[in-house]
Write a protein that holds these residues in place. Structure first.
Motif, PDB file in Angstrom:
ATOM      1  N   LYS A  42       0.841  -1.202   0.000  1.00 44.42           N
ATOM      2  CA  LYS A  42       0.000   0.000   0.000  1.00 44.42           C
ATOM      3  C   LYS A  42       0.876   1.253   0.000  1.00 44.42           C
ATOM      4  N   ALA A  43       1.902   1.214   0.853  1.00 47.55           N
ATOM      5  CA  ALA A  43       2.788   2.366   0.922  1.00 47.55           C
ATOM      6  C   ALA A  43       3.435   2.597  -0.428  1.00 47.55           C
ATOM      7  N   GLN A  44       3.808   1.487  -1.022  1.00 46.01           N
ATOM      8  CA  GLN A  44       4.476   1.591  -2.309  1.00 46.01           C
ATOM      9  C   GLN A  44       3.508   2.106  -3.378  1.00 46.01           C
ATOM     10  N   ALA A  45       2.291   1.595  -3.336  1.00 48.46           N
ATOM     11  CA  ALA A  45       1.296   2.023  -4.320  1.00 48.46           C
ATOM     12  C   ALA A  45       1.041   3.522  -4.173  1.00 48.46           C
ATOM     13  N   SER A  46       0.979   3.977  -2.916  1.00 49.91           N
ATOM     14  CA  SER A  46       0.753   5.397  -2.657  1.00 49.91           C
ATOM     15  C   SER A  46       1.922   6.222  -3.185  1.00 49.91           C
ATOM     16  N   ARG A  47       3.132   5.693  -2.949  1.00 48.32           N
ATOM     17  CA  ARG A  47       4.323   6.386  -3.444  1.00 48.32           C
ATOM     18  C   ARG A  47       4.306   6.459  -4.967  1.00 48.32           C
ATOM     19  N   GLU A  48       3.881   5.334  -5.541  1.00 48.88           N
ATOM     20  CA  GLU A  48       3.849   5.271  -7.005  1.00 48.88           C
ATOM     21  C   GLU A  48       2.873   6.301  -7.565  1.00 48.88           C
ATOM     22  N   ALA A  49       1.708   6.406  -6.915  1.00 48.94           N
ATOM     23  CA  ALA A  49       0.696   7.364  -7.365  1.00 48.94           C
ATOM     24  C   ALA A  49       1.253   8.782  -7.246  1.00 48.94           C
ATOM     25  N   GLN A  50       1.966   9.019  -6.139  1.00 46.62           N
ATOM     26  CA  GLN A  50       2.550  10.346  -5.904  1.00 46.62           C
ATOM     27  C   GLN A  50       3.554  10.678  -7.014  1.00 46.62           C
ATOM     28  N   VAL A  51       4.384   9.694  -7.303  1.00 47.79           N
ATOM     29  CA  VAL A  51       5.407   9.896  -8.332  1.00 47.79           C
ATOM     30  C   VAL A  51       4.749  10.174  -9.675  1.00 47.79           C
ATOM     31  N   GLN A  52       3.717   9.371  -9.924  1.00 48.84           N
ATOM     32  CA  GLN A  52       2.991   9.540 -11.180  1.00 48.84           C
ATOM     33  C   GLN A  52       2.451  10.968 -11.285  1.00 48.84           C
ATOM     34  N   ALA A  53       1.845  11.411 -10.195  1.00 51.96           N
ATOM     35  CA  ALA A  53       1.279  12.767 -10.166  1.00 51.96           C
ATOM     36  C   ALA A  53       2.383  13.806 -10.353  1.00 51.96           C
ATOM     37  N   ASP A  54       3.522  13.584  -9.712  1.00 52.65           N
ATOM     38  CA  ASP A  54       4.642  14.527  -9.820  1.00 52.65           C
ATOM     39  C   ASP A  54       5.113  14.613 -11.267  1.00 52.65           C
ATOM     40  N   ILE A  55       5.188  13.436 -11.897  1.00 50.73           N
ATOM     41  CA  ILE A  55       5.653  13.429 -13.287  1.00 50.73           C
ATOM     42  C   ILE A  55       4.703  14.216 -14.163  1.00 50.73           C
ATOM     43  N   VAL A  56       3.407  13.951 -13.978  1.00 43.44           N
ATOM     44  CA  VAL A  56       2.417  14.679 -14.775  1.00 43.44           C
ATOM     45  C   VAL A  56       2.535  16.177 -14.486  1.00 43.44           C
TER      46      VAL A  56
END
Ligand SMILES: Nc1ncnc2c1ncn2[C@@H]1O[C@H](COP(=O)(O)OP(=O)(O)OP(=O)(O)O)[C@@H](O)[C@H]1O
Ligand SMILES: [Mg+2]
Lengths: 589, 180
Positions: A42-56
């Motif tokens: 879950k933590a990783q998924a949240s981090r991934e979503a954050q990264v994705q958002a940052d990239i966008v």
């Protein structure tokens, strides 16, 4: 269930309990790992979503800054490549939606996003990231992701389920293996028991076979020996009868020789039988084979016929060999008698002795002395040669041969560390070769009995108590004693002998058979006499080798049957000279 | 639809949204004013282009100021590369005025081209509005396309001035091929 049967259950139970505990630990550990994985996931998924958002956010700054809706839409649509992204929105600095992306139409986007945030609910992760260019805050990117696609979640649950299944399988398999092993053990035990029974049966069968073979051999032996002996006795008794009827000195001499020969043959026979049955250890000594053969000329002459010529061909300087001289004599006699029997019309026997250095003879390592006896007789077929060393193998008529002669020869040479071989062809004679290993030890001094017989001193007024159950033997021995100048008194058994001694009758020497009917045997009698009349010498005699051996081992003075008159004279004289039984005999009883 | 989107976007930028044709022109200038400041975020000036920490970054306007109060409103409280922003209206342009951004307002008789020539090679982001002749175009030139305010970028002029323009901005420019 008995206590004995319960006992082995405990060690079997222990591993099972251990296995169950181990399996449970495994399940718990698996669940813990799964829970941990779930959290990290879950933590990783949240981090991934954050990264994705940052990239966008980093990509859309210009589009957002300059309200390029289509460019922004293109950036957001690129998120389609990530199946986890459900929806995404681009919001300007006022929090208004500029462009949006929805994986599925029914998914909604928040109408206003101003501040960055991160949230989770119901397997979804919502992230809003600021869009910043340099120091300028331009707006926000909102992304909602599915924390875990259903397939992946299902896979995870399946993995946990599998873990449980495997753990229970472990328990089941262990339990199964346990019972299988128990069964296997039982089967193994049964097989073992069966094998043991079979081995036992086999051993019994083999024992029975051995017994029957022994009986068969004994039958052959006794049959042959009895026949031989009858013949010899026939010769002897008829000879004696004829002796009484004729006064012709030449005829009497011939008869006497015939009787003599029959008796010698009888003695040979028993000697062979004893050598065969007793299997006594060799009394080896280091001898010069040439000298030994030389000493046997007379014996051979007497055993053979006038139409047989014996030629000696003995190489001087033969290496010493280590053999039992008595056995050597018997062996040579056996071979010579066979040769004689193979030459009914006479012939030549050659006795040859040679040194054979290392490897001169095939199959023999080291130095050997070869003794070969060659005859000009009828020879043997290959089949016969193959079997001649077998005990009781004979081609001779019942009563004529025991089949023990060459068996003794073979046994003797092998026991001496040597070998025996035969070369023969039907009609072309036979050559029997004995090989004896060269001895590194020095020659032994010649045996005492090899010298001239001791002077027979005629005893004056000496009384011998002769204890003998056999009337005939007693009569014959009595005659010899008288002939030697002894006075004698005969007791038919040990009890009678003791009575005589107790009555105070004068006795200078007791000469007793060993095996006698009655309560007391010869050895016991000798002991009683030694205890009660310590000065009275005792000489024992026996035709039974075992009894004789036992007595000799105990140190008793012993005369083996059959014996000649000179031997008897010498033994009795020695006993009187030495006094009573040797001290070690007393010590041993 | 696009019109509506633009209106919405501008409404967010501009405090009040007047209506009608005049309103549309006013809206356009408000957007340009906001963009003028926003360009700064995508541009890197060479070292020494600013006077020193704490000194303001200057957005200069040459010619007749088309923005008026709107520009002052748009940059209020904003910063360029950590420098507060001041708006300077120039009567005439000498060689290399102390500006970071120079908006050369449209004017007749080649006045724009002359002004641009004077600052050519200086670290100044020149911005022009709809230069018909390439000589009348600064590093960035506003273009009205499909009723939207867009711009084109003269990369060579930027390089001459020692300015680094972010690829993100370039990609949005007309003739760049759009976003990847
Ligand atoms: N020199 C020989 N020539 C021909 N055949 C021989 C010779 N020596 C032994 N044989 C054969 O080998 C057989 C076995 O001999 P072996 O000496 O073992 O027993 P035997 O002579 O038959 O009986 P025993 O010697 O006990 O009186 C003989 O029966 C005979 O057939
Ligand atoms: Mg024989």
């Amino acid at each position: 269930m008995t206590a004995g049967a319960r006992q082995p259950m405990r060690p079997r139970l222990l591993p099972t309990v251990g296995a169950v505990i181990a399996a449970l630990v495994l399940v718990v550990a698996g669940l813990a790992v799964a829970a941990y994985n779930e959290n990290t996931f879950k933590a990783q998924a949240s981090r991934e979503a954050q990264v994705q958002a940052d990239i966008v956010a980093a990509s859309v700054t210009a589009a957002l800054a300059f309200d390029d809706e289509s460019a922004a839409q293109e950036y957001l649509d690129a998120l389609r490549a990530n199946p986890q992204v459900e929806a995404a929105g681009l919001y300007n600095s006022a929090g208004r939606l500029l462009a949006g992306y929805r994986r599925e139409a029914r998914q909604a986007l928040p109408t206003r996003v101003v501040n960055p945030f991160s949230a989770q609910s119901d397997g979804h992760i919502m992230v809003a990231a600021p869009v910043v260019q340099g120091a300028t805050r331009l707006g926000s990117v909102y992304i909602r992701t599915d924390a875990e696609p259903p397939a992946r979640r299902a896979f995870r649950y399946v993995a946990i389920g599998l873990l449980g299944v495997m753990a229970s399988l472990v328990v089941v398999i262990l339990a199964g293996a346990n019972s299988v092993q128990r069964q296997a053990n039982r089967a193994l035990g049964e097989a073992n028991e069966m094998l043991r029974l079979q081995i036992e049966q086999r051993e019994r069968a083999e024992e029975a076979l051995r017994q029957s073979q022994k009986m068969e051999a004994m039958g052959q032996l006794t049959g042959g020996v009895a026949h031989d002996f009858n013949n010899l006795l026939m010769v002897a008794s008829s000879g004696l009868e004829l002796l009484d009827r004729t006064q012709d000195p030449r005829r009497r001499e011939t008869l006497r020789q015939a009787v003599r020969q029959a008796l010698d043959r009888g003695a040979d026979l028993t000697r062979q039988l004893l050598a065969f049955s007793r299997r006594s250890p060799l009394k080896s000594s280091v001898v010069d084979l040439g000298a030994q053969l030389d000493g046997m000329r007379v014996l051979l002459d007497r055993s053979l016929r006038e139409d047989i010529v014996v030629r000696f061909d003995i190489e001087p300087g033969l290496w010493p060999v280590e053999v039992d001289p008595v056995q050597l004599e018997v062996a040579l006699l056996n071979i010579a008698v066979n040769a004689r029997d193979a030459m009914p019309n006479g012939g030549l026997i050659t006795i040859r002795a040679r040194n054979r250095p290392d490897r001169a003879v095939e199959g023999l390592d080291g130095d050997f002395v070869e003794l070969t006896v060659t005859d000009t007789g009828r020879g043997m077929s290959a089949e016969t040669i193959h079997r001649v060393f077998e005990p009781f193998f004979t081609t001779k008529a019942v009563g004529k041969g025991t089949g023990l002669g060459l068996s003794q020869v073979y046994g003797f040479t092998r026991a001496s560390g040597g070998d025996a071989r035969i070369r023969s062809e039907p009609g072309r004679g036979a050559a029997i070769s004995l090989f004896f290993p060269r001895s590194t030890r020095p020659l032994d001094a010649p045996a005492a009995d090899a010298g001239p017989p001791p002077e027979v001193r005629t005893p004056a007024n000496v009384t011998v108590l002769l204890v003998e159950d056999d009337d005939a033997v007693a009569h014959a021995v009595g005659a010899m004693l008288s002939e030697l100048g002894y006075r004698y008194d005969r007791a038919p058994n040990a009890t009678a002998a003791l009575e005589r001694l107790e009555s105070g009758q004068h006795v200078d020497l007791v000469f007793s058979d060993m095996v006698m009917p009655g309560a007391i045997d010869g050895v016991t009698l000798a002991r009683v006499i030694r205890d009660r009349w310590p000065d009275l010498p005792v000489v024992l005699t026996s035709g039974f080798s075992e009894a004789a051996d036992a007595a000799a081992r105990d140190g008793w003075r012993l005369l083996a049957k059959p014996y000649r008159m000179e031997t008897l004279a010498a033994e009795l004289a020695a006993a009187r000279a030495d006094g009573p039984a040797p001290r070690d005999a007393a010590a041993k009883s | 639809m696009r019109r509506l989107a633009l209106t919405l976007a501008l409404a967010a930028t501009v405090a009040s949204a007047p209506r009608g044709a005049w309103a549309a022109a006013a809206l356009e200038m408000a957007v340009k004013a906001a963009y003028l400041y926003r360009f700064a975020a995508f541009v890197q000036w060479p070292p020494g282009a600013f006077n020193g920490p704490g000194t303001p970054a200057q957005i200069c306007i040459a010619g007749d100021d088309p923005f008026g109060n709107v520009l002052d409103q748009a940059v209020k409280g904003k910063k360029i590369a950590n420098h507060p922003i001041s708006i300077v209206r120039l009567d005439r342009v000498d060689k290399a005025p102390p500006c970071q951004i120079l908006f050369v307002a449209p004017s007749p008789r080649r006045r724009v081209a002359e002004t641009l020539d004077k600052v050519r090679g200086s670290p100044i982001l020149t911005v022009t509005d709809s230069g018909a002749d390439p000589a009348d175009r600064g590093v960035i030139d506003f273009v009205l396309q499909d009723n939207r305010v867009r711009f084109r970028i003269d990369g060579r002029a930027a390089v001459e001035g020692g300015l680094a323009i972010s690829s993100k901005l370039r990609r949005l420019a007309i003739g760049s091929g759009g976003p990847p």
